[in-house]
Scaffold this motif. Sequence first.
Motif, short mmCIF file in Angstrom:
data_model
loop_
_atom_site.label_atom_id
_atom_site.label_comp_id
_atom_site.label_asym_id
_atom_site.label_seq_id
_atom_site.Cartn_x
_atom_site.Cartn_y
_atom_site.Cartn_z
N VAL A 101 0.58 -1.39 0.24
CA VAL A 101 -0.47 0.01 -0.33
C VAL A 101 1.01 1.41 -0.14
O VAL A 101 1.71 1.46 1.19
CB VAL A 101 -0.67 0.42 1.38
CG1 VAL A 101 -1.42 1.07 1.27
CG2 VAL A 101 -1.76 -0.70 1.55
N THR A 102 0.48 2.17 -0.90
CA THR A 102 1.89 3.29 -0.98
C THR A 102 0.84 4.59 -0.58
O THR A 102 -0.47 4.47 -1.38
CB THR A 102 1.63 4.14 -2.17
OG1 THR A 102 2.44 2.13 -3.09
CG2 THR A 102 2.49 5.28 -2.41
N VAL A 103 1.45 4.77 0.71
CA VAL A 103 0.99 6.20 1.14
C VAL A 103 1.82 7.53 1.65
O VAL A 103 3.40 7.50 1.60
CB VAL A 103 0.41 5.27 2.52
CG1 VAL A 103 -0.40 4.80 2.87
CG2 VAL A 103 1.50 5.96 3.55
N LYS A 104 1.14 8.75 1.02
CA LYS A 104 2.42 9.96 1.73
C LYS A 104 1.27 10.61 2.38
O LYS A 104 -0.06 10.65 3.04
CB LYS A 104 1.63 10.47 -0.17
CG LYS A 104 2.66 12.01 0.52
CD LYS A 104 2.90 12.86 -0.94
CE LYS A 104 3.62 14.44 -1.22
NZ LYS A 104 3.40 14.71 0.07
N ASN A 153 3.50 -2.90 3.95
CA ASN A 153 3.39 -4.25 3.20
C ASN A 153 1.82 -4.27 4.72
O ASN A 153 1.85 -4.17 5.81
CB ASN A 153 4.22 -5.11 4.11
CG ASN A 153 3.93 -6.67 3.41
OD1 ASN A 153 2.62 -6.76 2.56
ND2 ASN A 153 3.69 -7.78 4.21
N ASP A 154 0.58 -4.16 3.35
CA ASP A 154 -0.88 -4.32 4.66
C ASP A 154 -1.19 -6.36 4.31
O ASP A 154 -2.22 -6.52 3.38
CB ASP A 154 -1.22 -4.19 4.05
CG ASP A 154 -2.77 -4.04 3.99
OD1 ASP A 154 -3.00 -3.88 5.73
OD2 ASP A 154 -3.97 -3.50 3.32
N GLY A 155 -0.23 -7.46 4.67
CA GLY A 155 -0.87 -8.44 4.42
C GLY A 155 -0.43 -9.65 3.36
O GLY A 155 0.11 -8.15 2.70
N PHE A 156 -1.07 -10.06 2.86
CA PHE A 156 -0.72 -10.60 1.99
C PHE A 156 -2.16 -11.84 1.50
O PHE A 156 -3.50 -11.60 2.24
CB PHE A 156 0.08 -12.03 2.41
CG PHE A 156 1.27 -12.12 3.01
CD1 PHE A 156 2.42 -11.85 2.37
CD2 PHE A 156 1.80 -12.14 4.23
CE1 PHE A 156 3.58 -11.71 2.83
CE2 PHE A 156 2.77 -11.60 5.12
CZ PHE A 156 4.04 -11.37 4.24
N SER A 157 -1.83 -11.73 -0.11
CA SER A 157 -2.98 -11.82 -0.79
C SER A 157 -2.90 -13.70 -0.50
O SER A 157 -2.45 -14.51 -0.14
CB SER A 157 -3.08 -12.11 -2.24
OG SER A 157 -1.99 -12.46 -2.45
N ALA A 158 -4.94 -13.83 -0.53
CA ALA A 158 -5.20 -15.31 -0.62
C ALA A 158 -4.67 -16.40 -2.08
O ALA A 158 -3.97 -15.84 -2.31
CB ALA A 158 -6.99 -15.56 -0.63
N VAL A 159 -4.56 -17.32 -0.94
CA VAL A 159 -3.44 -18.41 -2.10
C VAL A 159 -4.87 -19.70 -2.31
O VAL A 159 -5.50 -19.79 -1.92
CB VAL A 159 -2.93 -18.95 -1.26
CG1 VAL A 159 -2.29 -20.61 -1.57
CG2 VAL A 159 -1.40 -18.64 -0.59
N THR A 160 -4.50 -19.48 -3.98
CA THR A 160 -5.26 -19.95 -4.69
C THR A 160 -4.84 -21.73 -5.53
O THR A 160 -4.27 -21.20 -5.80
CB THR A 160 -6.63 -20.08 -5.80
OG1 THR A 160 -5.65 -18.22 -6.57
CG2 THR A 160 -7.52 -18.18 -4.78
N GLU A 161 -5.19 -22.43 -5.88
CA GLU A 161 -3.93 -23.25 -6.48
C GLU A 161 -5.60 -24.44 -7.04
O GLU A 161 -6.83 -24.26 -6.99
CB GLU A 161 -4.21 -24.34 -5.23
CG GLU A 161 -2.39 -24.08 -4.15
CD GLU A 161 -1.97 -24.56 -3.82
OE1 GLU A 161 -1.26 -25.83 -3.83
OE2 GLU A 161 -1.70 -24.97 -2.51
N SER A 162 -4.69 -24.51 -7.71
CA SER A 162 -5.84 -25.30 -9.45
C SER A 162 -5.15 -27.23 -9.24
O SER A 162 -3.38 -25.98 -9.83
CB SER A 162 -6.49 -25.01 -9.83
OG SER A 162 -5.57 -24.63 -11.35
#
Length: 208
Positions: free
Chosen positions: A109-112, A123-132
Amino acid sequence: MLFIAASFDVKKAVTNITNAEEAVISCENHGFEDGDIVQIYSGWGRLNHRAVRVKNATLDSFVAEEIDTRNTTFFPSGTGAGSVRKVLEFIQISKYLNPSISGGDPKPVTVKFMDEDTETTLNDGFSAVTESFEIDADQFGTPAYQAMVELSESQTDTILKKVLKSGDMIFTPCTIALNENVKLAEGSIMTNSVAVNGNGRITRYNKQ
């Protein structure tokens, strides 16, 4: 190799989880043995849904192997209680192909700030993991196929287990979605597609 947790024991109450290099979990008369894989439901978000290997089991407690909870910012003391359930059976998923994975990446996340003339990236956490992956359509009727059908219909939590060539194991807490409609492609075998939607942090263990 791929395995899916097809059945679990009933949930048992967890009354306390310590802040330690390897967390000690209090659970009365749990019946677990060293090496068992259990799934934790906890008031701590970073531990919730996670699969852990049992270590140093006693009558009313066990160690969550390699689960470090010393940081009280992430694991506030006295708030980790919840429940735990043991995996009763992992069923191997045979004849799978075309595996893919996405997510698990940092979410910047970019802030000023008003009093600064340069932007800051956080860093605002991590994206959800998806597998297939896909399975041979001829797996229809096998125990693994049936387990995935039932998990897809109920959308209940389960655990995907990967065994690497080294013998190391990766456990992904997730839900499963099996597409029962057979995929047809000229010059290729008929397949069914399977989606794995992660809902907690993975855990990796060395071969015992």
